[in-house]
Motif scaffolding. Sequence first.
Motif, short mmCIF file in Angstrom:
data_model
loop_
_atom_site.label_atom_id
_atom_site.label_comp_id
_atom_site.label_asym_id
_atom_site.label_seq_id
_atom_site.Cartn_x
_atom_site.Cartn_y
_atom_site.Cartn_z
N ILE A 289 0.84 -1.20 0.00
CA ILE A 289 0.00 0.00 0.00
C ILE A 289 0.87 1.25 0.00
N ASP A 290 1.96 1.23 0.79
CA ASP A 290 2.89 2.36 0.77
C ASP A 290 3.47 2.57 -0.63
N THR A 291 3.74 1.47 -1.32
CA THR A 291 4.26 1.57 -2.69
C THR A 291 3.24 2.24 -3.61
N LEU A 292 1.95 1.90 -3.44
CA LEU A 292 0.91 2.54 -4.25
C LEU A 292 0.84 4.03 -3.98
N TYR A 293 0.90 4.41 -2.68
CA TYR A 293 0.93 5.84 -2.34
C TYR A 293 2.12 6.52 -3.02
N ASP A 294 3.28 5.85 -2.97
CA ASP A 294 4.49 6.44 -3.58
C ASP A 294 4.31 6.62 -5.09
N LEU A 295 3.65 5.66 -5.74
CA LEU A 295 3.46 5.75 -7.19
C LEU A 295 2.56 6.93 -7.54
N LEU A 296 1.48 7.11 -6.77
CA LEU A 296 0.59 8.25 -7.03
C LEU A 296 1.30 9.57 -6.74
N GLU A 297 2.05 9.58 -5.64
CA GLU A 297 2.80 10.80 -5.31
C GLU A 297 3.84 11.10 -6.38
N LYS A 298 4.43 10.05 -6.93
CA LYS A 298 5.41 10.21 -8.01
C LYS A 298 4.77 10.89 -9.21
N GLU A 299 3.52 10.54 -9.52
CA GLU A 299 2.84 11.16 -10.64
C GLU A 299 2.58 12.65 -10.37
N VAL A 300 2.20 12.97 -9.11
CA VAL A 300 1.96 14.38 -8.76
C VAL A 300 3.24 15.19 -8.90
N LEU A 301 4.33 14.65 -8.35
CA LEU A 301 5.62 15.35 -8.43
C LEU A 301 6.08 15.47 -9.88
N ALA A 302 5.82 14.42 -10.67
CA ALA A 302 6.21 14.44 -12.08
C ALA A 302 5.43 15.53 -12.83
N ASN A 303 4.16 15.67 -12.48
CA ASN A 303 3.34 16.72 -13.10
C ASN A 303 3.93 18.10 -12.80
N GLN A 304 4.29 18.31 -11.52
CA GLN A 304 4.89 19.59 -11.14
C GLN A 304 6.19 19.82 -11.90
N TYR A 305 6.97 18.77 -12.02
CA TYR A 305 8.25 18.87 -12.73
C TYR A 305 8.03 19.26 -14.19
N VAL A 306 7.08 18.57 -14.85
CA VAL A 306 6.84 18.82 -16.28
C VAL A 306 6.37 20.26 -16.49
N GLN A 307 5.42 20.70 -15.63
CA GLN A 307 4.89 22.05 -15.79
C GLN A 307 5.97 23.12 -15.54
N THR A 308 6.84 22.84 -14.59
CA THR A 308 7.88 23.83 -14.22
C THR A 308 9.07 23.80 -15.17
N GLU A 309 9.49 22.60 -15.54
CA GLU A 309 10.75 22.45 -16.27
C GLU A 309 10.61 22.59 -17.78
N MET A 310 9.43 22.34 -18.32
CA MET A 310 9.28 22.44 -19.77
C MET A 310 9.73 23.81 -20.30
N PRO A 311 9.25 24.93 -19.73
CA PRO A 311 9.71 26.24 -20.24
C PRO A 311 11.22 26.42 -20.08
N ARG A 312 11.74 25.96 -18.95
CA ARG A 312 13.18 26.14 -18.71
C ARG A 312 14.00 25.34 -19.73
N ILE A 313 13.58 24.10 -19.98
CA ILE A 313 14.32 23.26 -20.95
C ILE A 313 14.22 23.86 -22.35
N GLY A 314 13.03 24.40 -22.68
CA GLY A 314 12.89 25.06 -23.98
C GLY A 314 13.84 26.24 -24.10
N GLY A 315 13.96 27.01 -23.00
CA GLY A 315 14.91 28.12 -23.01
C GLY A 315 16.35 27.66 -23.15
N MET A 316 16.68 26.53 -22.49
CA MET A 316 18.04 25.99 -22.62
C MET A 316 18.35 25.65 -24.08
N LEU A 317 17.38 25.01 -24.75
CA LEU A 317 17.60 24.63 -26.15
C LEU A 317 17.73 25.87 -27.04
N THR A 318 16.89 26.89 -26.78
CA THR A 318 16.98 28.12 -27.58
C THR A 318 18.33 28.79 -27.40
#
Length: 567
Positions: A289-318
């Motif tokens: 059950i702890d593993t399932l919680y971790d997997l869902l939390e991983k998705e939430v953190l991944a969402n935050q990462y994608v939303q935050t890092e996408m513009p920064r990575i695009g700027g790095m490439l530019t």
Amino acid sequence: MEIVWIVLLLGAGVIIYNHMYRKKMYREIDRLEAWKIELMNRPVPDELAKVKQLNMTGETEQLFERWRQQWDEIVAVKLPNVEEQLFDTETFLDKYRYRQARKLLGQIEDGLRRLEEEVHQIIDEVNELIGSEEQSRTEIEELRAVHREVKKTLLAYRYTFGAAADLLDVRLTEAEKQFESFAKLTEAGNYLAARGVVQELKQELDSLAMMMEEIPALLSECQTSLPAQLAELADGYREMEQSGYILDHLHIERTLAEKQEKIGQCLAMIGELRIEEAKQTVAELKEEIDTLYDLLEKEVLANQYVQTEMPRIGGMLTELAAEAKETSAEAMFVQQSYHLPPSDLEKYRSIEKQMHQLQKRFLLIEDRVAEAKTAYSLLREELEQLVGQIDMMKEEHEQFRLMLQALRKDELIAREKLDDMRKKLSESLRLVQKSRLPGLPEPYALELTEAKNSLQNVAARLEEKPLDMPAVDRALEEAKVSVERLYERTVEMIEQASLAERTIQYGNRYRRRYPAVHKGLEEAEFLFRHYDYEEALRQAVATIESVEPGAFDRVQKLWQEDNEDEQ
């Protein structure tokens, strides 16, 4: 006469040894006799009398009869046999049959040792029987109290044990039968068997008490805590799906159903009193059950990462693309002035190719984010890999850019080195002019020409377009060796010429007195005038040393002092 004395001394020695040995053997007989008496006086009858206080039936009666027969045989048969053997030993000693006596004493000691062990065994077994009866009588009362307490707890808190309560009742009823079995065995005199019942009963009641302590907590986990966590996971899963999370790859619904089924299995284990299995299953469920919680939390953190890092990575490439464009222009300019090795050009083409691939890959990830059909955790992994590749390419790009800058820097350094070597060549020529030599040896003149040519070769290389820096560096190294060698040869030649001149001047004082000196110095002067300063010095030194050993050392010392004064 001497032989008689020897015979008498030997005879006396034999008599003394025989007396001492017999005395030692008699002491051994006395020791064994005392041992025999001590065994005969052991309190075995008193110990057996204690057994008569028990119920003389069944097992107790059989054991008593065996012990009594063993003791009777020891006292009536075995110990008298020992007495006879001791008497036989004394007879052997009286007849000087020492070997037989010594052998018999060994047999007697072995026999007494076996009797000692047999007596000990009888006493130990008697004590074990009596002790087991006393200990069992004490412990059975304690176990009755434990049984009453466990039964009382089960009656008072039956609802906390769920389906396990019925089986606990059965086990407690079986335990009551063991109390009855103990009473029957004790009454029948089977105290050792009764002792075994006590030990089994104690183990069973300890097990029941421990299970009754653990079952309520396990039931609480399986009936309340774990189902609540599964329900919370199910709610969180539904909320995340409604918020646009892609969670198909986690198979949450199927996994939650499996966990629910596992909880049912755990409840069945508790009902069957398989407590250790149930504890292990609960621990596994918590971890899963702890593993399932971790997997869902991983998705939430991944969402935050994608939303935050996408513009920064695009700027790095530019930014990287702009830098690459500048470097491309710089590379074109440098290529007109410098020769770039094929490996460096290939490296730059590889950087440009990777740059296009990274940009294309980033656009694909942007499209997948917009489509909202890929899990954020997978998108995050791809973005992290992309960032790693961008960092690697930035490093490669920086190395290439520094290489271009180094080419210009290397050219300036090469020109500075060329100037330094020209100055050193000029210094060599200045030293020659200052020394006012009559001429230059042919080998030296060849070295001078070689040094000048090597410098001209470097200058020519530096004027080539495009400039081939590896070739310039090779020419510089050759010129450096040539100029350094020429400078060293110049200093050496001037020193030889000066010393040769001084040595000839010093030897002039011996010309009139020594014809050989006159002739030798004339040869040295001839060599000097023909620019062979090394051979002139050798000839002059050999000439003056023949008439004044150590003269050249004085000439050198005076020459060094004059040079120091000039400096």
